[in-house]
Enzyme design. Sequence first.
Site, short mmCIF file in Angstrom:
data_model
loop_
_atom_site.label_atom_id
_atom_site.label_comp_id
_atom_site.label_asym_id
_atom_site.label_seq_id
_atom_site.Cartn_x
_atom_site.Cartn_y
_atom_site.Cartn_z
N GLU A 156 -49.77 -21.50 16.03
CA GLU A 156 -49.12 -20.76 14.81
C GLU A 156 -50.09 -20.86 13.61
O GLU A 156 -49.96 -19.62 13.00
CB GLU A 156 -47.87 -21.76 14.46
CG GLU A 156 -46.67 -21.70 15.51
CD GLU A 156 -46.61 -22.60 16.46
OE1 GLU A 156 -47.61 -23.23 16.81
OE2 GLU A 156 -45.60 -22.90 17.11
N ALA A 208 -42.67 -17.73 20.05
CA ALA A 208 -42.05 -16.86 19.26
C ALA A 208 -42.49 -15.27 19.52
O ALA A 208 -43.64 -14.97 19.56
CB ALA A 208 -41.52 -16.92 17.84
N1 DAK Z 1 -45.12 -12.11 20.76
C1 DAK Z 1 -45.04 -11.01 21.13
N2 DAK Z 1 -45.84 -10.61 22.22
C2 DAK Z 1 -46.94 -11.18 22.73
C3 DAK Z 1 -47.12 -12.58 22.41
C4 DAK Z 1 -46.15 -13.21 21.41
N3 DAK Z 1 -46.01 -14.56 21.18
N4 DAK Z 1 -47.94 -13.03 23.35
C5 DAK Z 1 -48.11 -12.03 24.19
N5 DAK Z 1 -47.81 -11.04 23.68
C6 DAK Z 1 -47.92 -9.70 24.39
C7 DAK Z 1 -49.20 -8.91 23.88
O1 DAK Z 1 -49.13 -8.27 22.43
C8 DAK Z 1 -49.24 -7.85 25.07
O2 DAK Z 1 -48.58 -6.85 24.75
P1 DAK Z 1 -49.31 -5.47 25.05
O3 DAK Z 1 -50.55 -5.27 24.33
O4 DAK Z 1 -49.57 -5.39 26.50
O5 DAK Z 1 -48.12 -4.59 24.84
C9 DAK Z 1 -49.10 -8.60 26.32
O6 DAK Z 1 -47.85 -9.66 25.93
C10 DAK Z 1 -49.95 -9.41 27.06
O7 DAK Z 1 -50.93 -10.23 26.21
P2 DAK Z 1 -52.26 -10.18 26.13
O8 DAK Z 1 -52.99 -9.09 26.47
O9 DAK Z 1 -52.75 -10.81 24.86
O10 DAK Z 1 -52.77 -11.09 27.34
P3 DAK Z 1 -53.90 -12.24 27.60
O11 DAK Z 1 -53.79 -12.62 28.96
O12 DAK Z 1 -55.13 -11.42 27.22
O13 DAK Z 1 -53.72 -13.46 26.76
C11 DAK Z 1 -52.27 -15.04 25.44
C12 DAK Z 1 -52.50 -14.47 26.70
C13 DAK Z 1 -50.98 -16.00 25.57
C14 DAK Z 1 -53.23 -16.12 25.37
C15 DAK Z 1 -52.11 -14.09 24.27
O14 DAK Z 1 -51.31 -13.22 24.61
C16 DAK Z 1 -51.94 -14.91 22.88
O15 DAK Z 1 -52.70 -15.55 22.38
N6 DAK Z 1 -50.41 -14.81 22.47
C17 DAK Z 1 -49.90 -15.11 21.34
C18 DAK Z 1 -49.87 -16.76 21.40
C19 DAK Z 1 -49.47 -17.29 20.01
O16 DAK Z 1 -50.03 -17.00 19.03
N7 DAK Z 1 -48.23 -18.01 20.01
C20 DAK Z 1 -47.63 -18.37 19.02
C21 DAK Z 1 -46.63 -17.55 18.41
S1 DAK Z 1 -46.19 -17.92 17.02
C22 DAK Z 1 -40.47 -19.98 12.48
C23 DAK Z 1 -40.32 -20.79 13.64
C24 DAK Z 1 -40.95 -20.88 14.67
C25 DAK Z 1 -42.10 -20.12 14.46
C26 DAK Z 1 -42.50 -18.99 13.50
C27 DAK Z 1 -41.61 -19.35 12.47
N8 DAK Z 1 -39.95 -20.20 11.11
C28 DAK Z 1 -38.73 -21.08 10.99
C29 DAK Z 1 -39.75 -19.09 10.32
C30 DAK Z 1 -43.01 -19.80 15.90
C31 DAK Z 1 -44.04 -19.24 15.92
C32 DAK Z 1 -44.87 -18.91 17.22
O17 DAK Z 1 -44.49 -19.13 18.26
#
Ligand code: DAK
Length: 258
Positions: free
Chosen positions: A132, A65
């Site tokens: 998450e 997300a």
């Molecule tokens: N959201 C927004 N932007 C993201 C993103 C994300 N999930 N993942 C990556 N980006 C963005 C980065 O901020 C960066 O943007 P700039 O700085 O260039 O502007 C760009 O994409 C490139 O990312 P990185 O520089 O980090 O690239 P790397 O190759 O170094 O790393 C990575 C890739 C995928 C390992 C890393 O970006 C990463 O760890 N991303 C986050 C992964 C993550 O934590 N995913 C889970 C998200 S939480 C809910 C229901 C569902 C959910 C929540 C609440 N409720 C019912 C309340 C679900 C939650 C989730 O999915």
Amino acid sequence: MQYADLLIENHGKVVVIRLNRPKAMNALNDNMMNELGDALYKFDADPSVNVIVLTGSEKVFAAGADIAAMANYTYADTYPGNYIGRNWEHILNVRKPVIGVVAGYALGGGCELAMMCDMLIAADSAKFGQPEIKVGVTPGAGGTQRLPRTIGKYKAMDMLLTCRMIDAAEAERNGLVSRVFPADKVMEEALAIANSIAGMSVSVAMAIKDSVNRAFETTLTEGVRYERRYFHAGFGTEAQKEGMSAFLEKRAPNFEGK
Ligand code: DAK
């Protein structure tokens, strides 16, 4: 058909939907999920389409997300606003087969969206994870439910509690993906698989999908009864007449329009 956050490609009776927010690692936001719902419903209703493929780019399926979009959400934005429920789960209403093709990261909501597909094919570059907990929330789109039903409780707990990503080989060993191909061949192979399904009877494919999904919602006895109704009804269809005649006549079946 033009979308801001999706790319659409037609390959005969197969349509490919690509998640396309490259600057944000295909992070899932409201617009993308609204567009995805729109595209899925259109292709599900389109008689020229038998199979839908959902994929991302070579680098990322979806990194979850959109954290930037949801960072300031309040409880009122999420619960009364029905965050996730309002537009993430249209894919579950699609009746034709949806094949997910994952290359690179499928994290958080991205892994959950992949698990809503009917079959998963992975590139050898794929990485699946539910990180998450690291951003202070529980999964919200089925990660705690579909993952243990697929890979088992203990592996799922490991992924959900430690944020450990699993690669394509481990995902295949654990039954999360059915086949793995080299990254430069995965779309070609996935399209061949999708086209072979698209050459079958679409109504039989839909009935199989419906029956398999029923297995996760009911008891074994009821599930088999459900399956049996489709089997019996099948003898009233052109698909059954064509399929069995073709076998006996030693020719390829033609399920077009059946
Ligand atoms: N959201 C927004 N932007 C993201 C993103 C994300 N999930 N993942 C990556 N980006 C963005 C980065 O901020 C960066 O943007 P700039 O700085 O260039 O502007 C760009 O994409 C490139 O990312 P990185 O520089 O980090 O690239 P790397 O190759 O170094 O790393 C990575 C890739 C995928 C390992 C890393 O970006 C990463 O760890 N991303 C986050 C992964 C993550 O934590 N995913 C889970 C998200 S939480 C809910 C229901 C569902 C959910 C929540 C609440 N409720 C019912 C309340 C679900 C939650 C989730 O999915």
